[in-house]
Design a protein around this motif. Structure first.
Motif, PDB file in Angstrom:
ATOM      1  N   HIS A  37       0.858  -1.177   0.000  1.00  0.00           N
ATOM      2  CA  HIS A  37       0.000   0.000   0.000  1.00  0.00           C
ATOM      3  C   HIS A  37       0.893   1.225   0.000  1.00  0.00           C
ATOM      4  O   HIS A  37       1.757   1.366   0.867  1.00  0.00           O
ATOM      5  CB  HIS A  37      -0.913   0.008   1.224  1.00  0.00           C
ATOM      6  CG  HIS A  37      -1.610   1.315   1.454  1.00  0.00           C
ATOM      7  ND1 HIS A  37      -1.878   1.807   2.719  1.00  0.00           N
ATOM      8  CD2 HIS A  37      -2.088   2.242   0.580  1.00  0.00           C
ATOM      9  CE1 HIS A  37      -2.494   2.973   2.605  1.00  0.00           C
ATOM     10  NE2 HIS A  37      -2.618   3.264   1.320  1.00  0.00           N
ATOM     11  N   TRP A 371     -19.452  -6.124  -3.122  1.00  0.00           N
ATOM     12  CA  TRP A 371     -18.592  -4.984  -3.411  1.00  0.00           C
ATOM     13  C   TRP A 371     -19.352  -3.957  -4.233  1.00  0.00           C
ATOM     14  O   TRP A 371     -19.958  -4.273  -5.251  1.00  0.00           O
ATOM     15  CB  TRP A 371     -17.347  -5.446  -4.154  1.00  0.00           C
ATOM     16  CG  TRP A 371     -16.409  -6.215  -3.275  1.00  0.00           C
ATOM     17  CD1 TRP A 371     -16.466  -7.552  -2.992  1.00  0.00           C
ATOM     18  CD2 TRP A 371     -15.302  -5.694  -2.548  1.00  0.00           C
ATOM     19  NE1 TRP A 371     -15.465  -7.900  -2.128  1.00  0.00           N
ATOM     20  CE2 TRP A 371     -14.720  -6.777  -1.843  1.00  0.00           C
ATOM     21  CE3 TRP A 371     -14.736  -4.437  -2.419  1.00  0.00           C
ATOM     22  CZ2 TRP A 371     -13.600  -6.626  -1.030  1.00  0.00           C
ATOM     23  CZ3 TRP A 371     -13.613  -4.278  -1.617  1.00  0.00           C
ATOM     24  CH2 TRP A 371     -13.060  -5.361  -0.922  1.00  0.00           C
ATOM     25  N   CYS A 374     -17.559   2.841  -3.054  1.00  0.00           N
ATOM     26  CA  CYS A 374     -17.346   3.396  -1.719  1.00  0.00           C
ATOM     27  C   CYS A 374     -18.149   4.681  -1.538  1.00  0.00           C
ATOM     28  O   CYS A 374     -18.713   4.939  -0.477  1.00  0.00           O
ATOM     29  CB  CYS A 374     -15.865   3.697  -1.498  1.00  0.00           C
ATOM     30  SG  CYS A 374     -14.774   2.260  -1.592  1.00  0.00           S
ATOM     31  N   SER A 392     -12.026  11.238 -10.244  1.00  0.00           N
ATOM     32  CA  SER A 392     -11.029  10.172 -10.118  1.00  0.00           C
ATOM     33  C   SER A 392     -11.679   8.841 -10.486  1.00  0.00           C
ATOM     34  O   SER A 392     -12.911   8.714 -10.509  1.00  0.00           O
ATOM     35  CB  SER A 392     -10.504  10.109  -8.685  1.00  0.00           C
ATOM     36  OG  SER A 392     -11.558   9.777  -7.787  1.00  0.00           O
ATOM     37  N   SER A 395     -13.546   3.824  -6.615  1.00  0.00           N
ATOM     38  CA  SER A 395     -13.030   2.872  -5.638  1.00  0.00           C
ATOM     39  C   SER A 395     -14.180   1.991  -5.169  1.00  0.00           C
ATOM     40  O   SER A 395     -15.319   2.451  -5.039  1.00  0.00           O
ATOM     41  CB  SER A 395     -12.427   3.608  -4.432  1.00  0.00           C
ATOM     42  OG  SER A 395     -11.366   4.437  -4.828  1.00  0.00           O
ATOM     43  N   CYS A 397     -15.695  -0.694  -2.177  1.00  0.00           N
ATOM     44  CA  CYS A 397     -15.620  -1.130  -0.784  1.00  0.00           C
ATOM     45  C   CYS A 397     -16.543  -2.333  -0.597  1.00  0.00           C
ATOM     46  O   CYS A 397     -17.540  -2.483  -1.318  1.00  0.00           O
ATOM     47  CB  CYS A 397     -16.060  -0.010   0.163  1.00  0.00           C
ATOM     48  SG  CYS A 397     -14.931   1.406   0.236  1.00  0.00           S
ATOM     49  N   THR A 418     -10.655  -5.071 -10.566  1.00  0.00           N
ATOM     50  CA  THR A 418      -9.281  -4.603 -10.763  1.00  0.00           C
ATOM     51  C   THR A 418      -8.659  -5.084 -12.060  1.00  0.00           C
ATOM     52  O   THR A 418      -7.801  -4.402 -12.633  1.00  0.00           O
ATOM     53  CB  THR A 418      -8.379  -5.082  -9.610  1.00  0.00           C
ATOM     54  OG1 THR A 418      -8.300  -6.509  -9.641  1.00  0.00           O
ATOM     55  CG2 THR A 418      -8.911  -4.624  -8.263  1.00  0.00           C
ATOM     56  N   TRP A 427      -5.139  -1.159  -7.476  1.00  0.00           N
ATOM     57  CA  TRP A 427      -6.373  -0.406  -7.301  1.00  0.00           C
ATOM     58  C   TRP A 427      -6.141   0.806  -6.417  1.00  0.00           C
ATOM     59  O   TRP A 427      -5.158   0.898  -5.685  1.00  0.00           O
ATOM     60  CB  TRP A 427      -7.489  -1.278  -6.726  1.00  0.00           C
ATOM     61  CG  TRP A 427      -7.304  -1.686  -5.298  1.00  0.00           C
ATOM     62  CD1 TRP A 427      -7.817  -1.083  -4.179  1.00  0.00           C
ATOM     63  CD2 TRP A 427      -6.556  -2.818  -4.813  1.00  0.00           C
ATOM     64  NE1 TRP A 427      -7.434  -1.759  -3.044  1.00  0.00           N
ATOM     65  CE2 TRP A 427      -6.662  -2.818  -3.404  1.00  0.00           C
ATOM     66  CE3 TRP A 427      -5.817  -3.818  -5.446  1.00  0.00           C
ATOM     67  CZ2 TRP A 427      -6.056  -3.794  -2.623  1.00  0.00           C
ATOM     68  CZ3 TRP A 427      -5.202  -4.786  -4.663  1.00  0.00           C
ATOM     69  CH2 TRP A 427      -5.331  -4.766  -3.274  1.00  0.00           C
ATOM     70  N   ARG A 428      -7.088   1.724  -6.498  1.00  0.00           N
ATOM     71  CA  ARG A 428      -7.089   2.957  -5.712  1.00  0.00           C
ATOM     72  C   ARG A 428      -8.084   2.810  -4.572  1.00  0.00           C
ATOM     73  O   ARG A 428      -9.205   2.326  -4.773  1.00  0.00           O
ATOM     74  CB  ARG A 428      -7.507   4.115  -6.621  1.00  0.00           C
ATOM     75  CG  ARG A 428      -7.734   5.446  -5.925  1.00  0.00           C
ATOM     76  CD  ARG A 428      -8.416   6.417  -6.878  1.00  0.00           C
ATOM     77  NE  ARG A 428      -8.467   7.772  -6.328  1.00  0.00           N
ATOM     78  CZ  ARG A 428      -9.419   8.220  -5.523  1.00  0.00           C
ATOM     79  NH1 ARG A 428     -10.407   7.423  -5.170  1.00  0.00           N
ATOM     80  NH2 ARG A 428      -9.386   9.459  -5.076  1.00  0.00           N
ATOM     81  N   ASP A 429      -7.696   3.225  -3.358  1.00  0.00           N
ATOM     82  CA  ASP A 429      -8.649   3.181  -2.257  1.00  0.00           C
ATOM     83  C   ASP A 429      -9.397   4.510  -2.151  1.00  0.00           C
ATOM     84  O   ASP A 429      -9.185   5.425  -2.945  1.00  0.00           O
ATOM     85  CB  ASP A 429      -7.954   2.809  -0.936  1.00  0.00           C
ATOM     86  CG  ASP A 429      -6.909   3.829  -0.494  1.00  0.00           C
ATOM     87  OD1 ASP A 429      -7.041   5.025  -0.832  1.00  0.00           O
ATOM     88  OD2 ASP A 429      -5.941   3.432   0.185  1.00  0.00           O
ATOM     89  N   GLU A 430     -10.260   4.620  -1.156  1.00  0.00           N
ATOM     90  CA  GLU A 430     -11.085   5.827  -1.008  1.00  0.00           C
ATOM     91  C   GLU A 430     -10.266   7.108  -0.889  1.00  0.00           C
ATOM     92  O   GLU A 430     -10.673   8.173  -1.348  1.00  0.00           O
ATOM     93  CB  GLU A 430     -11.968   5.708   0.237  1.00  0.00           C
ATOM     94  CG  GLU A 430     -13.188   4.861   0.083  1.00  0.00           C
ATOM     95  CD  GLU A 430     -14.068   4.951   1.317  1.00  0.00           C
ATOM     96  OE1 GLU A 430     -14.932   5.857   1.366  1.00  0.00           O
ATOM     97  OE2 GLU A 430     -13.893   4.121   2.233  1.00  0.00           O
ATOM     98  N   HIS A 435      -2.755   0.524  -4.150  1.00  0.00           N
ATOM     99  CA  HIS A 435      -2.536  -0.804  -3.589  1.00  0.00           C
ATOM    100  C   HIS A 435      -2.156  -1.784  -4.691  1.00  0.00           C
ATOM    101  O   HIS A 435      -2.570  -1.631  -5.835  1.00  0.00           O
ATOM    102  CB  HIS A 435      -3.806  -1.333  -2.908  1.00  0.00           C
ATOM    103  CG  HIS A 435      -4.266  -0.525  -1.737  1.00  0.00           C
ATOM    104  ND1 HIS A 435      -4.222  -1.007  -0.440  1.00  0.00           N
ATOM    105  CD2 HIS A 435      -4.773   0.727  -1.663  1.00  0.00           C
ATOM    106  CE1 HIS A 435      -4.696  -0.078   0.381  1.00  0.00           C
ATOM    107  NE2 HIS A 435      -5.047   0.982  -0.343  1.00  0.00           N
TER     108      HIS A 435
END
Length: 449
Positions: A37, A371, A374, A392, A395, A397, A418, A427-430, A435
């Motif tokens: 990460h 899933w 987010c 963007s 993402s 969750c 992904t 992947w991109r998180d919130e 990651h």
């Protein structure tokens, strides 16, 4: 039904891998797979990778953009340089760098930098992907951004002018190899050929030999979906095996009030022959790539939505569906488990619904997870010196469908979202952090193609 149209464009084969903690922070104390990460970046574009390097476009706190490269194995930041967009349309999202393997175990990263020395509105720059050392530059007036096309780089140039063209460049030197008039985008490529979507009043798919620039085949998109196609609604393509699956979203012409032709279609990559057609269906989000796990809803002549159907990308046939009568009211967002065997209707902070896609039957939501996005009301990016309206990349969750709340703990989103590149999933998180996890083998497409 909430429908978004990200531009653009998978279950990985699981394999046992020795645990390796990333230098930028591990996903867990003892991960089952190599994982990392990197919270130094705020990734706002898709991520591209080659030769052990991943690149993305990141937004700085001051609203400017930069091209960032990270080591694919550890997630460690390798370098960053200022980036910009000149001529890209907001509906296309923030452009990603192109990264091309050179065949010597190295790669070249190509991105759009701010203008230099008063030449053009921006500068196309080729850099050593691992060190960031500049190899060549090319002034730009306007562009949608570079793309990898086989072992070369394809760049739409002068996109805001009547003399728009696509140029094919040598990534090592930036030398022009050949060019095409008009605007085009790469939808698929291998080491020898590329399939381009040529954007015009009557859009066309065309395959080209990358070395010579010779056209191999041509397919007018209207030949597949019918007359009245309009790219203004958005499009997405994905490929698996020997086929390319395309999706064009509907667009209502404000002057005529007529809806454009829309739907899914599949063509053979070898000769451009149409395999199957699913007209008048909308792709739903989140979902897999059109080339691997398309999920759609039919729309009738009156604009009424039907149920949901998971399609087989190879044949176009229905693998599972939920009849319209079972769709629960409104106020929900779609949620899928890792294997997409169920379809969940997520209601935030409330109990939702879940259906088995194979049988179409309702299932107990206790312990059901899925899933979903987010954030369902994302805000446009506060980019400096760019036209407004860019977002963007999304993402995902994991949610508990029984409570409508996010589950605890950071987990890797499913492979259908992904995709996978040589076993690595990014992947991109919130928060925009990047990651990576290596939990498979091979390459497969994700939600963005």
């Amino acid at each position: 039904m909430p429908v978004i149209r990200p531009h653009a464009k998978a279950a990985a084969v699981l394999a046992g891998v020795l645990a390796l903690a990333g230098c930028s922070g591990s996903e867990a104390a003892t991960p089952a797979h190599p994982t990392w990460h990197n919270g130094e970046v705020n990734a706002v574009s898709r991520t591209t990778s080659a030769a052990g390097v991943a690149t993305t476009t990141s937004m700085r706190p001051d609203g400017t953009l930069e091209t960032v490269a990270v080591d694919l194995v550890t997630g460690r930041k390798l370098w960053a340089h200022p980036a910009t967009m000149a001529g890209r349309l907001p509906g296309m999202g923030v452009s990603a760098p192109a990264i091309v393997a050179t065949g010597t175990g190295q790669a070249v990263a190509v991105a759009v930098d701010p203008a230099r020395e008063g030449k053009g509105n921006a500068t196309l720059v080729g850099r050593d992907a691992r060190t960031g050392a500049q190899k060549w530059t090319r002034p730009l007036h306007s562009t949608f951004g570079p793309q990898r096309c086989g072992t070369f780089v394809c760049v739409p140039e002068h996109t805001a002018l009547a003399k728009a063209r696509l140029v094919v460049l040598d990534p090592q030197s930036g030398r022009l190899l050949w060019k095409l008039p008009g605007i085009a985008e790469v939808e698929w490529s291998d080491s020898s050929r590329a399939v381009l979507l040529r954007m015009a009043r009557h859009p066309v798919l065309e395959a080209y030999d990358l070395k010579s620039g010779r056209r191999v085949w041509q397919l007018p998109v209207e030949q597949a979906l019918g007359p009245g196609v309009d790219l203004s609604g958005g499009w997405s393509f994905g490929a698996t095996a020997d086929n390319l699956v395309g999706y064009l979203a509907p667009y209502t012409n404000p002057a005529t009030k007529k809806v454009s032709a829309f739907g899914l279609f599949s063509v053979r990559l070898s000769d451009g022959a149409v395999n199957w057609i699913r007209p008048s269906v909308v792709r739903v989000y989140p979902s897999g790539s059109p080339g691997l796990a398309p999920v759609v809803r039919p729309v009738d002549q009156q604009g009424q939505y039907g149920g949901f159907a998971r399609l087989d990308a190879q044949s176009g046939r229905v693998l599972g569906q939920i009849p319209a009568a079972q769709v629960p009211g409104s106020g929900w967002w779609l949620a899928f488990p890792p294997q997409m065997e169920k379809l969940g209707f997520l209601k935030h902070d409330k109990p939702g619904n879940a259906f088995d896609l194979a049988t179409g039957r309702s299932t107990e939501i206790k312990d059901q997870r899925g899933w979903s996005f987010c954030v369902t009301d994302p805000k446009p990016l506060a980019l400096r010196s760019q036209i407004p309206g860019f977002y963007s990349v999304a993402s995902l969750c994991e949610f508990d469908l029984a409570s409508g709340r996010k589950t605890a703990g950071a987990k890797a989103p499913p492979a259908w979202f992904t995709g996978s590149q040589d076993g690595w999933r990014l992947w991109r998180d919130e928060a925009g952090g990047l990651h990576g996890i290596r939990d498979g083998a091979g390459t497969s497409p994700g939600m963005y193609g």
